[in-house]
Scaffold this motif. Structure first.
Motif, PDB file in Angstrom:
ATOM      1  N   LEU A  50      36.768  47.010  30.622  1.00 24.84           N
ATOM      2  CA  LEU A  50      37.618  48.328  31.005  1.00 24.84           C
ATOM      3  C   LEU A  50      37.936  48.412  32.185  1.00 24.84           C
ATOM      4  O   LEU A  50      38.570  49.649  32.635  1.00 24.84           O
ATOM      5  CB  LEU A  50      37.105  49.695  30.367  1.00 24.84           C
ATOM      6  CG  LEU A  50      36.819  49.378  28.880  1.00 24.84           C
ATOM      7  CD1 LEU A  50      35.771  50.351  28.319  1.00 24.84           C
ATOM      8  CD2 LEU A  50      38.238  49.769  28.148  1.00 24.84           C
ATOM      9  N   GLY A  51      37.392  47.630  33.270  1.00 21.40           N
ATOM     10  CA  GLY A  51      37.790  47.835  34.761  1.00 21.40           C
ATOM     11  C   GLY A  51      36.784  49.098  35.176  1.00 21.40           C
ATOM     12  O   GLY A  51      37.071  49.508  36.459  1.00 21.40           O
ATOM     13  N   LEU A  52      35.776  49.465  34.438  1.00 20.47           N
ATOM     14  CA  LEU A  52      35.038  50.591  34.891  1.00 20.47           C
ATOM     15  C   LEU A  52      34.064  50.173  35.866  1.00 20.47           C
ATOM     16  O   LEU A  52      33.248  50.788  36.610  1.00 20.47           O
ATOM     17  CB  LEU A  52      34.346  51.361  33.714  1.00 20.47           C
ATOM     18  CG  LEU A  52      35.193  52.156  32.950  1.00 20.47           C
ATOM     19  CD1 LEU A  52      34.435  52.684  31.810  1.00 20.47           C
ATOM     20  CD2 LEU A  52      36.130  53.274  33.511  1.00 20.47           C
ATOM     21  N   LEU A  53      33.505  48.895  35.776  1.00 20.21           N
ATOM     22  CA  LEU A  53      32.600  48.377  36.379  1.00 20.21           C
ATOM     23  C   LEU A  53      32.994  47.074  37.037  1.00 20.21           C
ATOM     24  O   LEU A  53      33.825  46.319  36.610  1.00 20.21           O
ATOM     25  CB  LEU A  53      31.110  48.045  35.696  1.00 20.21           C
ATOM     26  CG  LEU A  53      30.225  49.143  35.597  1.00 20.21           C
ATOM     27  CD1 LEU A  53      28.984  48.523  34.686  1.00 20.21           C
ATOM     28  CD2 LEU A  53      29.430  49.441  36.857  1.00 20.21           C
ATOM     29  N   TYR A  69      39.155  45.461  38.538  1.00 19.89           N
ATOM     30  CA  TYR A  69      38.301  46.494  38.653  1.00 19.89           C
ATOM     31  C   TYR A  69      39.128  47.573  39.245  1.00 19.89           C
ATOM     32  O   TYR A  69      40.029  47.485  40.212  1.00 19.89           O
ATOM     33  CB  TYR A  69      36.992  46.248  39.616  1.00 19.89           C
ATOM     34  CG  TYR A  69      36.053  47.364  39.953  1.00 19.89           C
ATOM     35  CD1 TYR A  69      35.730  48.272  39.071  1.00 19.89           C
ATOM     36  CD2 TYR A  69      36.326  47.429  41.259  1.00 19.89           C
ATOM     37  CE1 TYR A  69      34.908  49.259  39.455  1.00 19.89           C
ATOM     38  CE2 TYR A  69      35.512  48.753  41.624  1.00 19.89           C
ATOM     39  CZ  TYR A  69      34.712  49.539  40.811  1.00 19.89           C
ATOM     40  OH  TYR A  69      33.894  50.551  41.243  1.00 19.89           O
ATOM     41  N   GLY A  70      38.889  48.718  38.592  1.00 18.67           N
ATOM     42  CA  GLY A  70      39.515  50.275  39.059  1.00 18.67           C
ATOM     43  C   GLY A  70      40.647  50.617  37.939  1.00 18.67           C
ATOM     44  O   GLY A  70      40.205  50.367  36.626  1.00 18.67           O
ATOM     45  N   SER A  71      41.643  50.976  38.339  1.00 21.46           N
ATOM     46  CA  SER A  71      42.737  51.219  37.399  1.00 21.46           C
ATOM     47  C   SER A  71      43.466  50.066  36.850  1.00 21.46           C
ATOM     48  O   SER A  71      44.349  49.490  37.244  1.00 21.46           O
ATOM     49  CB  SER A  71      43.702  52.266  37.906  1.00 21.46           C
ATOM     50  OG  SER A  71      42.886  53.501  38.443  1.00 21.46           O
TER      51      SER A  71
END
Lengths: 299, 256
Positions: A50-53, A69-71
């Motif tokens: 999900l790109g949260l980590l 990673y990120g948005s």
């Protein structure tokens, strides 16, 4: 087509290696069971998808697009249900779904119809109360509704049934099953009966890698044989019988012969009959995922 | 800037539903009335107590109040409202991450910058609107009761105080973008303001310190002019912009 592909994913937290070259893929339209014990790295994997980590190395693609990673723009294909979903307690379920629809950029008319459809699907249609008064099961159901709002191509559910009672679990599994027509699902869990109930493909995560993967029936077939469970009429015979048969005794006094072939079965029956030990039950136990899981994790 | 406008709307809706609009509305109106009321009632109070005080040997003669007393009271009350505001809003970002309420929306395409800016903008809006309302009430009452010339540039003095408060709120949001608890945010913001006040004791650097923007009565009474503290104004504006920009950058790097 592969909806999700994870290649050589590595992640360390300090000196602890969580993911060590993890690779797997999810086929379009399938329900994928991602099995692993607590702390195996299931949530970490999902958060990286999900790109949260940020991963230390490796590559992930969702619908053929690389995850950043990120948005990450790939999130527009994904609906995510966190393990313990938390929502704004001051909103009602309808208000929350409208917010989610607005954030994803859906049209107002579409949001309206989708909201009522989903509230119906998850059984919250008549619910006028605010979310702060919801039970865990209700939050989990709202969690699925918000994850499905923009008709995602991939639904990621992080242990959706772990904290629920049997009724709540059954409801959630039914909802996921009914969603499979419109989306592919990746579903992490350590409850193996849930996997057997709804998953097409599975993979067992152990020591940061996929230790075993395949369809549920393929995994079952990987076990060399099934066990023979014998319950003796007199509890005092258990030890004697176990010694004679070279078997194990379970906590409840059942004598278990592992990997029992037909020959082993006949030999056991002969021994029991020769020793005149009265038996109340003999059962050929089907190999289940739990045993397989235990073997994989070496317990 | 994905999802900025719906999330901003949600922020205002949250302020309304959680009763914060009402709380701060009451607080700002109360403090707006309090300053002129205190100034107006002080002479009457002293008069009432004068008999008692005379017995103790304290003789009170002719206590009068002016517009300056009202504004002095007003400016000293402002820091209390700012502290309450910072304490209430310090958890605005951190609680979304610690509770996990931000996760579903971030994974739906809400950009982290939109998330941060909506939070910052909504709190600056409610703060500024409230503060100007508070000032308007005090200004109106003061003009009504004392039409004297004891104060001069009160509007510029107030605007500088407002700039200082905006800077403090932006610094708070900068800390919120990297901290994991609201206590850390409060400690960080508190340390910055406290350090400024400490440095303020050194007269030579005072004109560079944003905290001198809050010496409002010096400006009101003409003891000091706006041009005297121009460096402090520029530095305060720079800290405001840099804090907001750094906050936006850091929130993008935040591990969730």
């Amino acid at each position: 087509m592969k909806i999700l592909e994870v290649k050589d994913l590595c992640k360390r937290f300090g000196s602890k290696t969580i993911l060590d070259g993890l690779s797997f893929s999810v086929n379009e339209g399938s329900v994928f069971g991602f099995i692993g014990r607590n702390g195996a790295g299931k949530t970490t994997t999902m958060k990286i998808i999900l790109g949260l980590l940020q991963a230390d190395s490796g590559e992930i693609t969702v619908c053929g697009e690389k995850v950043h990673y990120g948005s990450t723009p790939t999130n527009r294909y994904i609906g995510y249900l966190p393990d313990v979903p938390e929502f704004y307690g001051y909103m009602t379920a309808g208000e929350y779904l409208r917010l989610c629809g607005d954030i994803t950029g859906m049209k107002q008319s579409e949001i309206k119809t989708r909201t009522s459809e989903l509230l119906e699907l998850v059984g919250l249609a008549g619910e006028k109360h605010r979310i702060k008064g919801y039970s865990r099961g209700m939050k989990q159901r709202l969690g699925i509704a918000q994850a499905l709002i923009n008709k995602p191509r991939l639904l990621i559910c992080d242990e959706p049934t772990s904290a629920l009672d049997p009724v709540g679990r059954k409801e959630i599994l039914e909802i996921i099953r009914s969603a499979r027509g419109e989306t592919s699902v990746i579903f992490s869990t350590h409850i193996l009966s849930d996997v057997e109930r709804i998953c097409d493909d599975t993979a067992i995560l152990e020591k940061g890698k996929i230790a075993l993967s395949g369809t549920v029936s393929e995994l079952r077939a990987k076990r060399s044989g099934s066990d023979l469970h014998i319950v003796f009429a007199n509890a005092s015979d258990c030890r004697k019988a176990a010694a004679l048969l070279g078997a194990e005794i379970s906590d409840n006094g059942t004598v278990i012969i592992r990997n029992a072939s037909e020959d082993k079965l006949f030999a056991a029956l002969r021994t029991i009959s020769d020793s005149k030990l009265p038996v109340s039950k003999i059962e050929h136990a089907e190999a289940d995922l739990e045993q397989l899981f235990m073997e994989v994790i070496g317990k | 800037m994905n999802g900025f406008s719906p999330f901003l709307k949600k922020e205002f809706f949250e302020l309304y539903r959680k009763g914060r609009l009402l709380l701060f509305g009451i607080l700002f109106v109360f403090f707006g009335i309090l300053a002129p009321a205190t100034a107006k009632l002080t002479p009457a109070l002293f008069k009432m107590m004068s008999g008692e005080l005379e017995q103790q040997g304290i003789i009170i003669k002719d206590v009068t109040s002016t517009a300056a007393s009202s504004y002095e009271q007003f400016f000293s009350n402002l820091s209390i409202i700012l502290i309450v505001f910072v304490v209430v809003f310090a958890s605005s970002i951190t609680s979304e991450f610690s509770k996990g309420t931000a996760i579903p929306l971030l994974t739906k395409g809400l950009s982290r910058v939109s998330f941060f800016l909506s939070k910052l903008l909504s709190s600056l809006t409610i703060w500024s609107a409230g503060l100007w309302l508070c000032f308007g009430i005090t200004y109106g009452y003061t003009r009504y009761y004392w039409n004297d010339d004891s104060v001069k540039s009160v509007v510029p003095a107030f605007m500088l105080w407002w700039l200082f408060s905006v800077m403090v709120i932006c610094v708070m949001f900068f800390f919120a973008s990297l901290a994991s608890t609201h206590i850390q945010v409060l400690i960080g913001t508190g340390c910055v303001v406290f350090t400024m006040s400490l440095l303020g004791f050194t007269q030579s650097i005072k004109k560079y310190l944003p905290s001198s923007l809050t010496d409002s009565m010096d400006l009101c009474t003409g003891k000091r002019s706006v041009s005297d503290i121009l460096p402090a104004i520029i530095i305060a504006a720079a800290i405001t912009l840099i804090s907001a920009a750094l906050g936006m950058m850091l929130i993008n790097k935040k591990k969730i």
